[in-house]
Design an enzyme around this catalytic site. Structure first.
Site: not given
Length: 332
Positions: A41, A140
């Site tokens: 990432k 999230d």
């Protein structure tokens, strides 16, 4: 510039880009030192330029790397690298999870049966409890961040990269941390988040699985988020067992103190509702993963893998995002 073949930290070679979102991009890559596949990432340059953000990012990465749970994607490394054009990038290296997002699974079959939904909920809640014990709130939780592996187990990915017990829903950059369709009332109104925030999101995920659509819709993400704070969702499908509906309703309570006291408590309640549901239906009507299981009274406490059952299809709505770039959140 990041492209296929770039080597970060003299160790991680980028392959294909598999996801892009409001915080950066995730690449499928190779750890050339250990010769294993990884997910890398890479943060957006605008975030890397914020020293406070990168400090939180690295601190959170260290905490996530210490977590040990089969339902939490393992973190291998975190670092910073200089590119050929002189720019700097911060990156997080995780295990590459080969799996199908729960969102895709539900879209493919319309909606999941109640027992399978409770299995998903119990697995995800158990994984979140491990993170909560370490002081980490995901912020999230959504179907796209729950990956279903080939063996049917569920893995939670893309944890929030800032320690968030004391953070409000809006950052200085005016970016809401979360996804509107699964956002808790406290996130939507800019209040501090807690473990109860993730519990609410899991309730919204369970609602999505059962109904084939999120609890609320709206003309824009902000309108959807505010509906979480101000309105009650429509009733679940009529074939939802009362025990299952009760679990979802409690998880979706507006006030954090009215929800389950912990993710572990939610996992236990979901497992009980799953077992009660299996006990009330004939073997021929049970979801595929339960067909080879022992009699309902002997169903073990461990959570079974998930599989889609034959249920009437329901049109699934996409989940609007609230992010600075109005882009999907990044998932490993």
């Amino acid at each position: 510039m990041l492209t296929r073949g770039v080597l970060l930290g003299d160790r991680y070679r980028l392959g294909e880009r598999v996801a892009t979102g409001g915080m950066g991009a995730v690449w499928r890559g190779t750890d050339v030192l250990l010769e294993r596949e990884v997910a890398v990432k890479v943060l957006l340059p605008s975030l890397v330029a914020d020293p406070e953000f990168t400090a939180r990012f690295r601190a959170e990465a260290r905490m996530l790397a210490a977590l040990r749970h089969p339902g939490v994607v393992p973190v291998h490394d975190v670092g910073q690298a200089a590119l050929g054009d002189g720019s700097q990038v911060d990156y997080l290296v995780m295990e590459y999870v080969e799996g199908e997002p729960l969102s895709a699974r539900v879209r493919a079959v319309g909606r999941l049966d109640p027992a399978t939904t409770m299995s998903v909920l119990a697995q995800a809640a158990d994984a979140l409890h491990t993170a909560h014990l370490a002081g980490i709130v995901h912020r999230d939780v959504k179907p796209g961040n729950l990956l279903v592996k080939a063996d049917g187990s569920v893995v939670l990915v893309d944890f929030g990269i800032a320690r968030s017990r004391d953070m409000a829903g809006l950052t200085a950059a005016n970016m809401v941390l979360g996804t509107a369709s699964y956002m808790s009332p406290e996130q939507a109104t800019g209040q501090p988040v807690s473990a109860a925030t993730d519990i609410y999101a899991l309730g919204a995920v369970a609602y999505f699985c059962l109904a084939g659509q999120p609890p609320f819709h709206g003309d824009n993400p902000l309108a959807v988020a505010l509906r979480h704070a101000q309105e009650d969702p429509a009733a679940l499908p009529a074939d939802t067992p009362p025990a299952v509906a009760a679990v979802v309703a409690r998880a979706l309570a507006k006030r954090p103190e009215d929800r389950f006291g912990s993710a572990a408590e939610l996992a236990a309640a979901a497992a009980d509702a799953r077992d009660a549901t299996l006990a009330s239906i004939p073997v021929s009507a049970r979801p595929p993963w339960a067909l080879a299981a022992p009699a309902p009274s002997a169903v073990p406490a461990s959570v079974p893998p998930i599989a889609a059952a034959s249920v009437p299809p329901v049109a699934a709505a996409s989940a609007p995002q609230i992010a600075a770039a109005s882009a999907p959140q990044v998932a490993a």
